[in-house]
Design a protein around this motif. Structure first.
Motif, mmCIF file in Angstrom:
data_model
loop_
_atom_site.group_PDB
_atom_site.id
_atom_site.type_symbol
_atom_site.label_atom_id
_atom_site.label_comp_id
_atom_site.label_asym_id
_atom_site.label_seq_id
_atom_site.Cartn_x
_atom_site.Cartn_y
_atom_site.Cartn_z
ATOM 1 N N TRP A 100 0.820 -1.215 0.000
ATOM 2 C CA TRP A 100 0.000 0.000 0.000
ATOM 3 C C TRP A 100 0.851 1.261 0.000
ATOM 4 C CZ3 TRP A 100 -0.023 3.828 3.745
ATOM 5 C CH2 TRP A 100 0.671 3.555 4.926
ATOM 6 N N ASP A 101 2.046 1.188 0.645
ATOM 7 C CA ASP A 101 2.884 2.373 0.767
ATOM 8 C C ASP A 101 4.112 2.346 -0.140
ATOM 9 O OD1 ASP A 101 4.052 0.283 2.104
ATOM 10 O OD2 ASP A 101 4.634 1.451 3.863
ATOM 11 N N ASN A 107 -9.668 9.774 -0.581
ATOM 12 C CA ASN A 107 -9.264 10.100 0.784
ATOM 13 C C ASN A 107 -8.380 11.340 0.780
ATOM 14 O OD1 ASN A 107 -7.556 10.016 3.276
ATOM 15 N ND2 ASN A 107 -8.790 8.199 3.677
ATOM 16 N N TRP A 141 -6.746 12.668 3.226
ATOM 17 C CA TRP A 141 -5.593 12.615 4.126
ATOM 18 C C TRP A 141 -4.452 11.776 3.561
ATOM 19 C CZ3 TRP A 141 -10.574 11.861 6.267
ATOM 20 C CH2 TRP A 141 -11.046 12.944 7.018
ATOM 21 N N MET A 142 -4.767 10.854 2.663
ATOM 22 C CA MET A 142 -3.752 9.931 2.164
ATOM 23 C C MET A 142 -3.762 9.918 0.638
ATOM 24 S SD MET A 142 -4.150 6.770 4.856
ATOM 25 C CE MET A 142 -2.726 5.918 4.179
ATOM 26 N N LYS A 143 -3.580 11.057 0.034
ATOM 27 C CA LYS A 143 -3.559 11.143 -1.426
ATOM 28 C C LYS A 143 -2.355 10.396 -1.981
ATOM 29 C CE LYS A 143 -5.945 15.614 -1.785
ATOM 30 N NZ LYS A 143 -7.108 15.061 -2.476
ATOM 31 N N TYR A 186 -2.176 7.141 -2.477
ATOM 32 C CA TYR A 186 -2.170 5.736 -2.102
ATOM 33 C C TYR A 186 -3.414 5.040 -2.651
ATOM 34 C CZ TYR A 186 1.483 6.980 1.260
ATOM 35 O OH TYR A 186 2.636 7.423 1.840
ATOM 36 N N ASP A 220 -6.349 2.114 -2.345
ATOM 37 C CA ASP A 220 -7.068 1.341 -1.331
ATOM 38 C C ASP A 220 -7.486 0.021 -1.952
ATOM 39 O OD1 ASP A 220 -8.627 0.236 0.596
ATOM 40 O OD2 ASP A 220 -10.018 1.907 0.808
#
Length: 315
Positions: free
Chosen positions: A204-205, A278, A280-282, A284, A286
């Motif tokens: 994911w990261d 999302n 907050w977590m652009k 990435y 999901d």
């Protein structure tokens, strides 16, 4: 970008699985309370059920905590209460901090369940327990006041016990607590088995994504089956469920499986991917949670079938 994922439907080999019927479900659970315990995938499941039931009756939103982790909806015509309780690990956990900064690593305590959900159990008729995705990180494991090992820590003088061990012991602690719960008489506990993610070309990261637009072919899935770690996690969850059933014999407690792992291994097309929005977590993808409507709605096909069988067994 594609919409095909809403049209595919999982089919068992030797029987027909009826589509979810919200009227039938509400009739079955009328006058009862059902709670989901687990992480954001448990929340994803609950939201699917909430949307499906809302086709038959509009619920009242009766409770939300300050972090939107604990929610309650009430269906007044059916006298049915639907609840969700957030828990990352099922057991007590504390995040390790360095210079007042979160590290993403946790201390887990297998002899203490997470009281935030455990205190809500009395009075429930059904509880659906699930968890797993928070275990894929560096964690430190404790029992009876002692550090007994770790997961992914690679530190001297600390035993590497592994992800499977930590997940097993957390489920064991949670199910043991339910077995010993004095206010949980006649409650039915469903263990929802592991929901697979479908990251490809990275995690994911590290740039991993999920861009497939059709289900995995059954033959290809079967070829991979002996090597899938997801099925090993499912196996240990079922083993702990069977252990709890045996220990709870004669006490009125019932533990059943809501077994979704194999079916969902075949659905890499059903995740939000880069389109999850999302803020907050652009950047990435999901590939853990599921689009709605979509494959996750099948979990409630399973849920209705399991609950109906359970009700028929005691009437």
């Amino acid at each position: 970008m594609d919409k095909d994922f809403v049209n595919w439907r999982w089919k068992p080999e030797k029987c027909e699985l009826p589509r979810f019927n919200p009227h039938k479900f509400l009739q079955l659970v009328g006058g009862r309370k059902l709670g989901f315990v687990g992480d954001s995938v448990a929340r994803n499941h609950m939201e699917s059920l909430l949307c499906l039931l809302s086709q038959a009756e509009v619920p009242m939103d009766t409770y939300k905590d300050s972090e939107d982790r604990f929610r309650t909806w009430y269906f007044p015509l059916s006298n049915f209460t639907l609840m969700t309780f957030w828990s990352k690990f099922l057991v007590k956990s504390e995040e390790r901090m360095v210079n007042n900064t979160n590290t993403g690593s946790f201390d887990l305590y297998f002899d203490e369940v997470d009281e935030k959900w455990a205190s809500k159990l009395p009075g429930l008729d059904y509880v659906i327990i699930s968890d797993a995705h928070w275990f894929f990180r560096r964690n430190y494991l404790h029992n009876q006041g002692k550090l007994i090992g770790c997961v992914y820590c690679n530190e001297p003088n600390i035993t590497e016990l592994g992800l499977n061990y930590s997940l097993r012991m957390s489920f064991r602690a949670a199910l043991k607590y339910i077995n010993n719960c004095k206010g949980c008489k006649d409650m039915v506990t469903l263990v929802r088995t592991f929901s697979p993610a479908h990251f490809e070309n990275g995690a994911w990261d590290t740039g991993g994504g999920c861009n497939r637009t059709s289900p995995q072919r059954q033959k290809a899935n079967e070829e991979l089956e002996n090597t899938r770690f997801e099925l090993e996690l499912r196996r240990l969850q079922v083993e702990e469920l069977n252990r709890a059933n045996k220990e709870g014999e004669g006490e009125g407690k019932r533990f059943r499986a809501l077994d979704i792992t194999r079916a969902m291994l075949m659905r890499p097309d059903g995740h939000p991917g880069e389109f999850w929005g999302n803020r907050w977590m652009k950047g990435y993808n999901d590939c853990v949670h599921w689009c709605m409507p979509g494959p996750i709605d099948a979990w409630n096909d399973f849920l209705l079938a399991v609950l109906q069988k359970e009700v028929e067994s005691i009437t």
